[in-house]
Design an enzyme around this catalytic site. Sequence first.
Site, PDB file in Angstrom:
ATOM      1  N   HIS A 196       3.119 -12.033 -16.319  1.00 39.83           N
ATOM      2  CA  HIS A 196       2.464 -12.923 -17.261  1.00 39.83           C
ATOM      3  C   HIS A 196       2.818 -12.473 -18.668  1.00 39.83           C
ATOM      4  O   HIS A 196       3.173 -11.305 -18.892  1.00 39.83           O
ATOM      5  CB  HIS A 196       0.939 -12.858 -17.085  1.00 39.83           C
ATOM      6  CG  HIS A 196       0.439 -13.601 -15.878  1.00 39.83           C
ATOM      7  ND1 HIS A 196       0.643 -14.947 -15.687  1.00 39.83           N
ATOM      8  CD2 HIS A 196      -0.285 -13.179 -14.808  1.00 39.83           C
ATOM      9  CE1 HIS A 196       0.071 -15.326 -14.550  1.00 39.83           C
ATOM     10  NE2 HIS A 196      -0.502 -14.259 -13.993  1.00 39.83           N
ATOM     11  N   CYS A 211       5.454 -16.397 -19.706  1.00 34.24           N
ATOM     12  CA  CYS A 211       5.131 -17.391 -20.711  1.00 34.24           C
ATOM     13  C   CYS A 211       5.215 -16.765 -22.092  1.00 34.24           C
ATOM     14  O   CYS A 211       5.066 -15.563 -22.270  1.00 34.24           O
ATOM     15  CB  CYS A 211       3.744 -17.966 -20.485  1.00 34.24           C
ATOM     16  SG  CYS A 211       3.686 -19.086 -19.080  1.00 34.24           S
TER      17      CYS A 211
END
Length: 480
Positions: free
Chosen positions: A318, A361
């Site tokens: 992440h 991301c």
Amino acid sequence: MDFHKLLYTISEALATEDLVALKFLSLEHIPLRKQEGIRDPEALFLALEEKGMMEEDNLSFLKELLFRINRIDILTDKLSSSREEMERELQIPGRAKVSQFRYLLFQLSENITTDELKSLKFLLIKELPKCKLDNEMTLIDVFIEMEKKGLVAEENLETLKIICEKIDKSLLKKIEEYELDRNVEMYITKGHGGQTEVSEVQDSLWPSQTASDSPGIQEETQQPDLYKMSSRPRGICLILNNHDFTKARSEVPKLQNIKDRNGTDADAAALRKVFTKLHFEIAEHKDLTAEQIRHTVHVYRNMDHRDRDCFVCCILSHGDKGIIFGTDGQETSIQALTTSFTGMNCPSLAGKPKVFFIQACQGDTFQRGVHIETDSTELGSSVEADARFQLECIPDEADFLLGMATMKDFVSYRSTTQGTWYIQSLCEHLEKSCPRGEDILSILTAVNREVSRKNDRLNQGKQMPQPSFTLRKKLIFPVN
């Protein structure tokens, strides 16, 4: 083991295409007329034994043949040798018995696709009889016919160069490398030995070449427009694969909704497969905290990479703007990770390409589908895009490539079963395009095109990867 029993055992392990390759590589020792009656490996071994090329106490030629056709399994299991041993042996002057010309043609035959072979046959249709160019003819068969007609020889590669330039320039590059090596060898043989003279030959072939005093830059004289990529292994491919974020959910309040990265193991498997084929040493670490990520990178930064030509690092986690998250929810700056491998911090990689692929991301805009997840942190609207995230992720120093799964501020998408859009596309294009000699920037452009066409059907979400680089040369990962 009895000598002939050993040869029989080896012959049993050889496939039909292996026999074809062995016969072709032996043409300087067993003429084509005599090879016509050879239908199995035992007959070939017998013919080589009669020629004095294979004896009970001297199996060096057999080892070389198996090495050339890449049957390292037989070389290791039956003859107690290895790839590394043969590479060292064949560097000794006069040790190789397979001619470099013959080996060049074999390499070309191994690197051509079915469609390219069809194109090559079409371009030769006026030079060779049609019956010699039917669909069953392999490139080795075509080369034999070309040799018969005088269309290709050790000192006559012009026809082959013209054809290869039209169908695949990576094949042309192999021929040009062979010609350079041959010219240098001839120059030395004629009595002009010495490093100075060899350099003068190379300078005359590539006048644009300039010297460099940077540490770690090796064999610049061979291909001034390409990074050297001939070491085995090419280098380390470090994979940092974060899946389980239980600790982040329990310890960091703002990350209590962060999800485990289901599907990430499919990405790791794809990366292992493709970079193993590209001759990298794989080092995978799973579910690391931010501190463990920094420590792991520190370990590989301090390694001695002098015998390697490249370093690759793939991070699957992440993330947010300019950062990735450890499994504990703590942040690690992407720039801090890449900067660890500058020439100052890692001298043994100075002048060599450092490649980073980041699947994470780079913003908090995310998509909440059932089957498609994002690699955002789902921080919510209360989190600001603070200036601390605006650092450039790639060092100013040369020889870096950073492939980001998505642009700043945006999410990247991941299938919970099949992996991420970016990594899966990247691996597919590397596997397809590297054997064709395409450079990494061309490959990443194709990845951009493919990923940008994908669509999150629930929210019409899109994704655009973003490569950035300070490469000074073309970076090509050869499969041989």
